[in-house]
Design a protein around this motif. Structure first.
Motif, PDB file in Angstrom:
ATOM      1  N   HIS A  69       0.810  -1.218   0.000  1.00  0.00           N
ATOM      2  CA  HIS A  69       0.000   0.000   0.000  1.00  0.00           C
ATOM      3  C   HIS A  69       0.847   1.273   0.000  1.00  0.00           C
ATOM      4  CE1 HIS A  69      -3.887  -2.025   0.495  1.00  0.00           C
ATOM      5  NE2 HIS A  69      -3.149  -2.945   1.086  1.00  0.00           N
ATOM      6  N   GLY A  70       2.168   1.131  -0.211  1.00  0.00           N
ATOM      7  CA  GLY A  70       3.045   2.284  -0.392  1.00  0.00           C
ATOM      8  C   GLY A  70       3.174   3.190   0.806  1.00  0.00           C
ATOM      9  N   HIS A  71       3.375   2.596   1.979  1.00  0.00           N
ATOM     10  CA  HIS A  71       3.570   3.403   3.189  1.00  0.00           C
ATOM     11  C   HIS A  71       4.903   4.131   3.095  1.00  0.00           C
ATOM     12  CE1 HIS A  71       3.959   3.632   7.802  1.00  0.00           C
ATOM     13  NE2 HIS A  71       3.096   4.544   7.405  1.00  0.00           N
ATOM     14  N   ASP A  72       5.061   5.219   3.860  1.00  0.00           N
ATOM     15  CA  ASP A  72       6.295   6.000   3.790  1.00  0.00           C
ATOM     16  C   ASP A  72       7.374   5.526   4.760  1.00  0.00           C
ATOM     17  OD1 ASP A  72       5.013   6.816   6.044  1.00  0.00           O
ATOM     18  OD2 ASP A  72       5.075   8.950   5.601  1.00  0.00           O
ATOM     19  N   CYS A  73       7.238   4.320   5.277  1.00  0.00           N
ATOM     20  CA  CYS A  73       8.277   3.752   6.139  1.00  0.00           C
ATOM     21  C   CYS A  73       9.368   3.129   5.248  1.00  0.00           C
ATOM     22  CB  CYS A  73       7.671   2.699   7.068  1.00  0.00           C
ATOM     23  SG  CYS A  73       7.123   1.194   6.238  1.00  0.00           S
ATOM     24  N   ARG A  78      10.553   1.079  -0.249  1.00  0.00           N
ATOM     25  CA  ARG A  78      11.484   0.260  -1.024  1.00  0.00           C
ATOM     26  C   ARG A  78      10.966   0.092  -2.458  1.00  0.00           C
ATOM     27  NH1 ARG A  78      11.741  -5.061   1.784  1.00  0.00           N
ATOM     28  NH2 ARG A  78       9.847  -5.418   0.619  1.00  0.00           N
ATOM     29  N   GLN A  79      11.821   0.325  -3.407  1.00  0.00           N
ATOM     30  CA  GLN A  79      11.437   0.189  -4.813  1.00  0.00           C
ATOM     31  C   GLN A  79      11.730  -1.230  -5.304  1.00  0.00           C
ATOM     32  OE1 GLN A  79      10.006   2.457  -6.927  1.00  0.00           O
ATOM     33  NE2 GLN A  79       9.773   3.764  -5.136  1.00  0.00           N
ATOM     34  N   PRO A  80      10.755  -1.881  -5.945  1.00  0.00           N
ATOM     35  CA  PRO A  80      11.028  -3.214  -6.485  1.00  0.00           C
ATOM     36  C   PRO A  80      12.020  -3.127  -7.641  1.00  0.00           C
ATOM     37  CG  PRO A  80       8.826  -2.471  -7.086  1.00  0.00           C
ATOM     38  CD  PRO A  80       9.401  -1.439  -6.187  1.00  0.00           C
ATOM     39  N   GLN A  81      12.854  -4.145  -7.753  1.00  0.00           N
ATOM     40  CA  GLN A  81      13.862  -4.137  -8.812  1.00  0.00           C
ATOM     41  C   GLN A  81      13.429  -4.951 -10.016  1.00  0.00           C
ATOM     42  OE1 GLN A  81      17.442  -5.409  -6.856  1.00  0.00           O
ATOM     43  NE2 GLN A  81      17.730  -3.437  -5.857  1.00  0.00           N
ATOM     44  N   ALA A  82      12.710  -6.040  -9.796  1.00  0.00           N
ATOM     45  CA  ALA A  82      12.244  -6.860 -10.906  1.00  0.00           C
ATOM     46  C   ALA A  82      10.868  -6.355 -11.344  1.00  0.00           C
ATOM     47  CB  ALA A  82      12.166  -8.328 -10.496  1.00  0.00           C
ATOM     48  N   ASN A  83      10.694  -6.095 -12.631  1.00  0.00           N
ATOM     49  CA  ASN A  83       9.427  -5.642 -13.195  1.00  0.00           C
ATOM     50  C   ASN A  83       8.950  -4.368 -12.492  1.00  0.00           C
ATOM     51  OD1 ASN A  83       7.338  -5.729 -14.973  1.00  0.00           O
ATOM     52  ND2 ASN A  83       6.323  -7.498 -14.060  1.00  0.00           N
ATOM     53  N   ALA A  84       9.868  -3.434 -12.317  1.00  0.00           N
ATOM     54  CA  ALA A  84       9.626  -2.235 -11.513  1.00  0.00           C
ATOM     55  C   ALA A  84       8.463  -1.400 -12.032  1.00  0.00           C
ATOM     56  CB  ALA A  84      10.894  -1.388 -11.450  1.00  0.00           C
ATOM     57  N   ASP A  85       8.337  -1.240 -13.342  1.00  0.00           N
ATOM     58  CA  ASP A  85       7.253  -0.415 -13.879  1.00  0.00           C
ATOM     59  C   ASP A  85       5.896  -0.961 -13.472  1.00  0.00           C
ATOM     60  OD1 ASP A  85       9.084   1.262 -15.077  1.00  0.00           O
ATOM     61  OD2 ASP A  85       9.017   0.200 -17.002  1.00  0.00           O
ATOM     62  N   TYR A  86       5.729  -2.265 -13.558  1.00  0.00           N
ATOM     63  CA  TYR A  86       4.455  -2.890 -13.193  1.00  0.00           C
ATOM     64  C   TYR A  86       4.148  -2.670 -11.712  1.00  0.00           C
ATOM     65  CZ  TYR A  86       1.199  -6.499 -11.765  1.00  0.00           C
ATOM     66  OH  TYR A  86       0.134  -7.157 -11.196  1.00  0.00           O
ATOM     67  N   TRP A  87       5.133  -2.942 -10.844  1.00  0.00           N
ATOM     68  CA  TRP A  87       4.886  -2.866  -9.416  1.00  0.00           C
ATOM     69  C   TRP A  87       4.676  -1.438  -8.934  1.00  0.00           C
ATOM     70  CZ3 TRP A  87       3.019  -6.702  -7.019  1.00  0.00           C
ATOM     71  CH2 TRP A  87       3.329  -7.989  -7.418  1.00  0.00           C
ATOM     72  N   ILE A  88       5.402  -0.492  -9.488  1.00  0.00           N
ATOM     73  CA  ILE A  88       5.218   0.906  -9.099  1.00  0.00           C
ATOM     74  C   ILE A  88       3.814   1.377  -9.494  1.00  0.00           C
ATOM     75  CG2 ILE A  88       5.987   3.267  -9.572  1.00  0.00           C
ATOM     76  CD1 ILE A  88       8.864   2.094  -9.711  1.00  0.00           C
ATOM     77  N   ALA A  89       3.381   1.017 -10.693  1.00  0.00           N
ATOM     78  CA  ALA A  89       2.029   1.388 -11.131  1.00  0.00           C
ATOM     79  C   ALA A  89       0.973   0.719 -10.254  1.00  0.00           C
ATOM     80  CB  ALA A  89       1.823   1.018 -12.599  1.00  0.00           C
TER      81      ALA A  89
END
Length: 170
Positions: A69-73, A78-89
């Motif tokens: 849920h993208g908490h600010d802790c 932490r940014q995902p490294q594998a398939n980053a575009d999908y996970w960030i979206a």
């Protein structure tokens, strides 16, 4: 970066990610039950299907995982490294949905509490959670007591009487 698991292993790992009855949800439920606060599961047909619902208190409680849920802790940022575009979206969509659901519930007269996974192990969190739930209940019962004073005792259900307790637990 490539995935460290084979596609079959990754599929098995992702199948084990649960959407309900997670360990953080169980911890929150134990805290509420230990304080004598009744609740229901399943969302009761509310927007966003809250994890815990206290109908008598008009409280909808969500237990969110920091990463999902993208908490600010640190864990949520932490940014995902594998398939980053999908996970960030996906995480951005989750955040937008959470805000929309909270607005819908608030507009419907519900009080929305969000418990973040990273807060659970902190000392004093259980007392803080119980105080928040009870503080909101006190404000709600004061409003219902004022409404009850202006109406006769025959035109309201017994369970809405602020002096009656335990009727909203089952």
């Amino acid at each position: 970066m490539t995935d460290v698991f084979t596609p079959e292993k990754r599929s098995a790992v992702m199948r084990r990610v649960k959407g309900r009855d997670t360990a953080p949800e169980w911890k929150v439920r134990r805290m509420l039950r230990a304080a004598g606060i009744g609740y229901r599961l399943g969302g009761c047909g509310l927007p966003g299907r809250p994890d815990v619902v206290m109908k008598g208190r008009k409280v909808a409680l969500f237990v969110h995982g920091c990463f999902w849920h993208g908490h600010d802790c640190p864990r949520g940022a932490r940014q995902p490294q594998a398939n980053a575009d999908y996970w960030i979206a996906k995480i951005d969509r989750n955040r937008a949905r959470d805000a929309r659901v909270a607005a819908e519930l608030t507009a419907g007269g519900w009080r929305v509490l969000t418990v973040w996974e990273c807060r659970l192990p902190q000392s004093g969190f259980a007392e803080e959670l119980v105080a928040q739930v009870r503080g909101q209940a006190a404000a709600l019962s004061a409003a219902s007591a004022a409404a009850a004073a202006s109406s006769s005792t025959w035109d309201r259900a017994p369970s809405s009487d602020p002096g009656v307790s335990g009727l909203d637990t089952k």
